[in-house]
Scaffold this motif. Structure first.
Motif, PDB file in Angstrom:
ATOM      1  N   PHE A  96      38.241  49.711  35.142  1.00  0.00           N
ATOM      2  CA  PHE A  96      37.408  49.204  36.321  1.00  0.00           C
ATOM      3  C   PHE A  96      36.131  48.932  35.864  1.00  0.00           C
ATOM      4  O   PHE A  96      35.517  49.852  35.284  1.00  0.00           O
ATOM      5  CB  PHE A  96      37.884  49.882  37.513  1.00  0.00           C
ATOM      6  N   PRO A  97      35.254  47.718  36.144  1.00  0.00           N
ATOM      7  CA  PRO A  97      35.915  46.595  36.769  1.00  0.00           C
ATOM      8  C   PRO A  97      36.528  45.745  35.875  1.00  0.00           C
ATOM      9  O   PRO A  97      36.255  45.776  34.480  1.00  0.00           O
ATOM     10  CB  PRO A  97      34.826  45.945  37.372  1.00  0.00           C
TER      11      PRO A  97
ATOM     12  N   LEU B  23      40.135  36.062  37.215  1.00  0.00           N
ATOM     13  CA  LEU B  23      41.496  35.254  37.589  1.00  0.00           C
ATOM     14  C   LEU B  23      41.429  34.734  38.875  1.00  0.00           C
ATOM     15  O   LEU B  23      40.782  35.168  39.639  1.00  0.00           O
ATOM     16  CB  LEU B  23      42.518  36.621  37.625  1.00  0.00           C
ATOM     17  N   GLU B  24      41.951  33.682  39.084  1.00  0.00           N
ATOM     18  CA  GLU B  24      42.228  32.868  40.099  1.00  0.00           C
ATOM     19  C   GLU B  24      43.571  32.403  40.347  1.00  0.00           C
ATOM     20  O   GLU B  24      44.484  32.265  39.164  1.00  0.00           O
ATOM     21  CB  GLU B  24      41.205  31.600  39.830  1.00  0.00           C
ATOM     22  N   TYR B  25      43.968  31.971  41.421  1.00  0.00           N
ATOM     23  CA  TYR B  25      45.169  31.394  41.882  1.00  0.00           C
ATOM     24  C   TYR B  25      45.337  30.121  42.049  1.00  0.00           C
ATOM     25  O   TYR B  25      44.572  29.570  42.760  1.00  0.00           O
ATOM     26  CB  TYR B  25      45.593  32.257  43.167  1.00  0.00           C
ATOM     27  N   GLU B  26      46.082  29.326  40.899  1.00  0.00           N
ATOM     28  CA  GLU B  26      45.906  28.038  40.803  1.00  0.00           C
ATOM     29  C   GLU B  26      47.343  27.632  40.589  1.00  0.00           C
ATOM     30  O   GLU B  26      48.180  28.221  40.007  1.00  0.00           O
ATOM     31  CB  GLU B  26      45.143  27.528  39.618  1.00  0.00           C
ATOM     32  N   ASN B  27      47.695  26.437  41.251  1.00  0.00           N
ATOM     33  CA  ASN B  27      49.189  25.839  41.038  1.00  0.00           C
ATOM     34  C   ASN B  27      50.427  27.088  41.062  1.00  0.00           C
ATOM     35  O   ASN B  27      51.213  27.119  40.312  1.00  0.00           O
ATOM     36  CB  ASN B  27      49.120  25.271  39.766  1.00  0.00           C
ATOM     37  N   LYS B  28      50.190  28.001  42.089  1.00  0.00           N
ATOM     38  CA  LYS B  28      51.154  28.983  42.429  1.00  0.00           C
ATOM     39  C   LYS B  28      51.278  29.834  41.126  1.00  0.00           C
ATOM     40  O   LYS B  28      52.385  30.580  40.968  1.00  0.00           O
ATOM     41  CB  LYS B  28      52.458  28.179  42.669  1.00  0.00           C
ATOM     42  N   LYS B  29      50.080  29.923  40.336  1.00  0.00           N
ATOM     43  CA  LYS B  29      50.120  31.289  39.422  1.00  0.00           C
ATOM     44  C   LYS B  29      48.725  31.653  39.146  1.00  0.00           C
ATOM     45  O   LYS B  29      47.796  31.078  39.668  1.00  0.00           O
ATOM     46  CB  LYS B  29      50.490  30.322  38.100  1.00  0.00           C
TER      47      LYS B  29
ATOM     48  N   ILE C  83      45.368  44.564  44.172  1.00  0.00           N
ATOM     49  CA  ILE C  83      45.774  45.621  43.220  1.00  0.00           C
ATOM     50  C   ILE C  83      44.417  45.718  42.426  1.00  0.00           C
ATOM     51  O   ILE C  83      43.786  46.742  42.084  1.00  0.00           O
ATOM     52  CB  ILE C  83      46.871  45.368  42.322  1.00  0.00           C
ATOM     53  N   ILE C  84      43.877  44.461  41.542  1.00  0.00           N
ATOM     54  CA  ILE C  84      42.999  44.611  40.728  1.00  0.00           C
ATOM     55  C   ILE C  84      41.546  44.809  41.297  1.00  0.00           C
ATOM     56  O   ILE C  84      40.743  45.054  40.658  1.00  0.00           O
ATOM     57  CB  ILE C  84      43.096  43.490  39.890  1.00  0.00           C
ATOM     58  N   GLY C  85      41.311  44.812  42.626  1.00  0.00           N
ATOM     59  CA  GLY C  85      40.058  44.891  43.123  1.00  0.00           C
ATOM     60  C   GLY C  85      39.968  46.046  43.751  1.00  0.00           C
ATOM     61  O   GLY C  85      38.956  46.809  44.043  1.00  0.00           O
ATOM     62  N   VAL C  86      40.890  47.215  43.741  1.00  0.00           N
ATOM     63  CA  VAL C  86      40.594  48.416  43.879  1.00  0.00           C
ATOM     64  C   VAL C  86      40.630  49.455  42.730  1.00  0.00           C
ATOM     65  O   VAL C  86      41.395  49.438  41.694  1.00  0.00           O
ATOM     66  CB  VAL C  86      42.007  48.925  44.617  1.00  0.00           C
TER      67      VAL C  86
ATOM     68  N   PRO D 203      43.595  53.067  35.235  1.00  0.00           N
ATOM     69  CA  PRO D 203      43.555  51.986  34.399  1.00  0.00           C
ATOM     70  C   PRO D 203      44.938  51.152  34.532  1.00  0.00           C
ATOM     71  O   PRO D 203      46.092  51.780  35.147  1.00  0.00           O
ATOM     72  CB  PRO D 203      43.875  52.802  32.989  1.00  0.00           C
ATOM     73  N   LEU D 204      44.970  49.952  34.257  1.00  0.00           N
ATOM     74  CA  LEU D 204      45.947  48.816  34.804  1.00  0.00           C
ATOM     75  C   LEU D 204      46.523  48.035  33.567  1.00  0.00           C
ATOM     76  O   LEU D 204      45.650  47.637  32.766  1.00  0.00           O
ATOM     77  CB  LEU D 204      45.007  48.016  35.717  1.00  0.00           C
ATOM     78  N   SER D 205      47.703  48.182  33.389  1.00  0.00           N
ATOM     79  CA  SER D 205      48.368  47.447  32.066  1.00  0.00           C
ATOM     80  C   SER D 205      48.754  46.044  32.697  1.00  0.00           C
ATOM     81  O   SER D 205      49.423  45.752  33.825  1.00  0.00           O
ATOM     82  CB  SER D 205      49.556  48.053  31.832  1.00  0.00           C
TER      83      SER D 205
END
Length: 220
Positions: A34-35, A40-46, A85-88, A93-95
């Protein structure tokens, strides 16, 4: 010899046939602190990487899983929102696993329609009169070869996407054109400009590509 795919584009620029033969699956999984140092952004349902590249993760790659839990849309398999999840900080650590997803049918249709004006533009930019357009386009990870039929056959474009070291693409394209002539044009139920749906064409094309990959183009 590696052949990735075949595309056939009609005179009007529409995609009338495509076949993914041997598309490599590109996936990269990394553990982040973190951070998160990529955006990342949500585009075209992905959930897509829009900024920041590292360790094989590139802009345009799609988030496939979080801590081993597959991602569908913007939620994990257990229903949690990816961005929650990624904002907390406590989530780390996050895989995260990223990859390049295969193009959808709609995306392929858009790409085919974009190639058509690009082909025409190349003809106009050529310093040599009566240029036929794009024959070969080579990038670092692939080679695109194009063969256009005569005007009497509606200027159909056959596109072959291969490994950049592929030799004899022109021979393969002419064989594909012959199959198209035999199994599509001679089919009384087929109409020009319409998608090609012919089992004999599919079977013969698959056999041709497998032969090329096993023994090259010398026997064609």
């Amino acid at each position: 010899m590696v052949i990735y795919g075949i595309y056939i584009v009609s005179k009007s620029g529409g995609l009338i046939y495509n076949y993914d033969h041997n598309i490599p699956r590109v996936e990269t999984e990394k553990t982040f602190g973190f951070p998160l140092d990529i955006k990342l952004e949500y585009e075209n349902k992905k959930v897509v990487v829009v900024f920041g590249q590292r360790d094989g993760i590139n802009v345009g790659h799609v988030l496939l899983s979080v801590n081993g839990s597959p991602v569908s849309g913007r939620t994990t398999e257990d229903g949690r929102d990816v961005f929650d999840i990624i904002g907390v900080k406590d989530s780390y650590p996050l895989s995260l696993k990223f990859g390049r997803q295969r193009a959808t049918t709609n995306e392929k249709i858009v790409l085919a329609s974009m190639f058509y004006p690009l082909f025409a533009l190349a003809s106009q930019l050529s310093p040599v009169p009566k240029c036929s357009g794009i024959d070969t386009l080579t990038a670092d990870s692939f080679k695109l070869s194009c063969f256009q039929t005569l005007t009497g056959l509606s200027c159909v474009k056959f596109i072959l996407v291969t490994d950049p070291n592929m030799q004899g693409s022109d021979v393969v394209l002419r064989r594909i054109y012959e199959l198209y002539s035999d199994y599509a044009l001679k089919n009384p139920f087929y109409s020009l400009e319409m998608p090609i749906r012919c089992e004999l064409f599919d079977t013969s094309l698959h056999t041709l590509l497998e032969l090329v990959e096993k023994s090259g183009t010398s026997n064609l």
